[in-house]
Design an enzyme around this catalytic site. Sequence first.
Site, PDB file in Angstrom:
ATOM      1  N   HIS A  97      34.981  30.393  -5.770  1.00 16.13           N
ATOM      2  CA  HIS A  97      35.105  31.356  -6.142  1.00 16.13           C
ATOM      3  C   HIS A  97      36.044  32.040  -5.599  1.00 16.13           C
ATOM      4  O   HIS A  97      36.340  32.028  -4.397  1.00 16.13           O
ATOM      5  CB  HIS A  97      33.839  32.751  -5.603  1.00 16.13           C
ATOM      6  CG  HIS A  97      34.286  34.057  -6.519  1.00 16.13           C
ATOM      7  ND1 HIS A  97      33.823  33.939  -7.689  1.00 16.13           N
ATOM      8  CD2 HIS A  97      33.858  34.929  -5.756  1.00 16.13           C
ATOM      9  CE1 HIS A  97      33.937  35.157  -8.174  1.00 16.13           C
ATOM     10  NE2 HIS A  97      34.336  35.725  -6.719  1.00 16.13           N
ATOM     11  N   GLY A 100      40.036  41.933  -7.897  1.00  9.80           N
ATOM     12  CA  GLY A 100      41.152  42.117  -8.849  1.00  9.80           C
ATOM     13  C   GLY A 100      41.776  40.710  -8.988  1.00  9.80           C
ATOM     14  O   GLY A 100      42.606  40.735  -9.573  1.00  9.80           O
ATOM     15  N   LYS A 101      41.114  40.079  -8.351  1.00  6.77           N
ATOM     16  CA  LYS A 101      41.309  38.289  -8.676  1.00  6.77           C
ATOM     17  C   LYS A 101      41.992  37.708  -9.997  1.00  6.77           C
ATOM     18  O   LYS A 101      42.968  37.159 -10.102  1.00  6.77           O
ATOM     19  CB  LYS A 101      40.737  37.485  -7.382  1.00  6.77           C
ATOM     20  CG  LYS A 101      39.847  37.842  -6.806  1.00  6.77           C
ATOM     21  CD  LYS A 101      39.048  36.326  -5.855  1.00  6.77           C
ATOM     22  CE  LYS A 101      37.729  36.599  -7.144  1.00  6.77           C
ATOM     23  NZ  LYS A 101      37.622  37.959  -6.556  1.00  6.77           N
ATOM     24  N   ASP A 140      37.810  31.951 -11.740  1.00  2.76           N
ATOM     25  CA  ASP A 140      35.946  32.396 -11.349  1.00  2.76           C
ATOM     26  C   ASP A 140      35.471  31.819 -10.574  1.00  2.76           C
ATOM     27  O   ASP A 140      35.191  31.080  -8.947  1.00  2.76           O
ATOM     28  CB  ASP A 140      35.476  32.665 -12.741  1.00  2.76           C
ATOM     29  CG  ASP A 140      33.921  33.397 -11.991  1.00  2.76           C
ATOM     30  OD1 ASP A 140      33.719  34.228 -11.156  1.00  2.76           O
ATOM     31  OD2 ASP A 140      33.372  33.551 -12.246  1.00  2.76           O
ATOM     32  N   GLU A 185      37.372  36.182 -17.619  1.00  3.61           N
ATOM     33  CA  GLU A 185      37.033  37.263 -17.511  1.00  3.61           C
ATOM     34  C   GLU A 185      37.677  38.235 -16.792  1.00  3.61           C
ATOM     35  O   GLU A 185      37.773  38.824 -15.731  1.00  3.61           O
ATOM     36  CB  GLU A 185      35.607  37.212 -16.907  1.00  3.61           C
ATOM     37  CG  GLU A 185      34.397  38.588 -17.106  1.00  3.61           C
ATOM     38  CD  GLU A 185      33.501  38.421 -16.288  1.00  3.61           C
ATOM     39  OE1 GLU A 185      32.790  39.868 -16.409  1.00  3.61           O
ATOM     40  OE2 GLU A 185      33.055  37.349 -15.667  1.00  3.61           O
ATOM     41  N   ARG A 235      52.131  40.748  11.166  1.00  9.13           N
ATOM     42  CA  ARG A 235      53.664  41.011  10.767  1.00  9.13           C
ATOM     43  C   ARG A 235      54.760  40.580  11.247  1.00  9.13           C
ATOM     44  O   ARG A 235      55.640  40.755  10.099  1.00  9.13           O
ATOM     45  CB  ARG A 235      53.949  42.746  12.380  1.00  9.13           C
ATOM     46  CG  ARG A 235      52.413  43.752  12.298  1.00  9.13           C
ATOM     47  CD  ARG A 235      52.129  44.181  10.878  1.00  9.13           C
ATOM     48  NE  ARG A 235      53.940  45.223  11.175  1.00  9.13           N
ATOM     49  CZ  ARG A 235      53.924  46.444  11.703  1.00  9.13           C
ATOM     50  NH1 ARG A 235      52.869  47.075  12.161  1.00  9.13           N
ATOM     51  NH2 ARG A 235      55.271  47.377  11.468  1.00  9.13           N
TER      52      ARG A 235
END
Length: 335
Positions: free
Chosen positions: A150, A170-171, A189, A214, A255
């Site tokens: 996915h 928000g992919k 998706d 989508e 970091r």
Amino acid sequence: MRKPQPFRRESIRVEAMVTRLRERVGIDLEVGGIGPSERKVTTRHVLRPGLVLAGYTEHFESARVQILGNTECRYLAWLGDGAADAFSTLLSFDPPCIILTAGNRLPDGLAALADNAGVPLYRTPRPTVPFMGMLRDVLTDHFAEQLTVHGSLVDVYGIGLLLTGAAGIGKSEMALDLVERGHRLVADDVVMATRTGTGILMGAGTDLAEHFMEIRGLGIIDVKAMFGVRAIRYQKRIEVVVKIHPWDENEEYTRIGMVTETEPILGVDLPIVKLPITPGKNVTVICEVIAMNHLLRHYGYDPAEAFTERLRKRIESKEGRAVGRGVDWFERDFE
């Protein structure tokens, strides 16, 4: 939600295998037998049955596609009247099919034996070794281990970025923004990940969705129709996993980048970048930087190691001075 499990195909019909080969090389049906649609191949390996034709049948892998090249065909011709017995020994094991390479033909009467035994017989003009390589590619791909993932797969500067994260994070929007910036969408998706025989992980979309996306609040869009063929790819190697999630104060984020985390997918360890999102963060530009940073490392330059080396030299120099300006003096440039 149940986690998707890897799967492998157990067989391929001879008819389907031949169809794929016809797309790459010229392979013609010599004798149909009972029809290739009734027979199946269950292994990706192929075999040249020279020892079987010579009479040694122990450890014979009869389930493999049998390849008869120059050596085998000339041996049968050399046998003369004994060729029928030798070829009948091969047919008695009921192989899925027999392929003659390099434009060879069987001695008179042997093709009829294959027809009577119901074993499909094919012929190709391609030389034996190159043809066997192409056949192995087709079978290796068919029997390769696969996994449904996915996420969204995008080609960014030639690097396959697999964007993963929770549903609705928000992919697809990130993938669409990358496409708008000139990069190429592979799948959205649902990504079909396939491990090749060389330990490389390839990704593609499904035959149903292809390059449709989508977008929540907007609906379904067709990336190919909207942005053109330059905006899509049908397959791409998966090289970096970008895990998108909301900012978490308890999460440890890299970091400096001295330690590279990995995530195994189908046994292939892929570098993973945990990308926390907060309001106002330009995650699309960060994805581009992730791809370019991966390219730098691929070509032997690691920014984290370069900075660490500079810091080490400063400490060992024992100059004892504080960090100063990056220039000794300002040039006459007062913009």
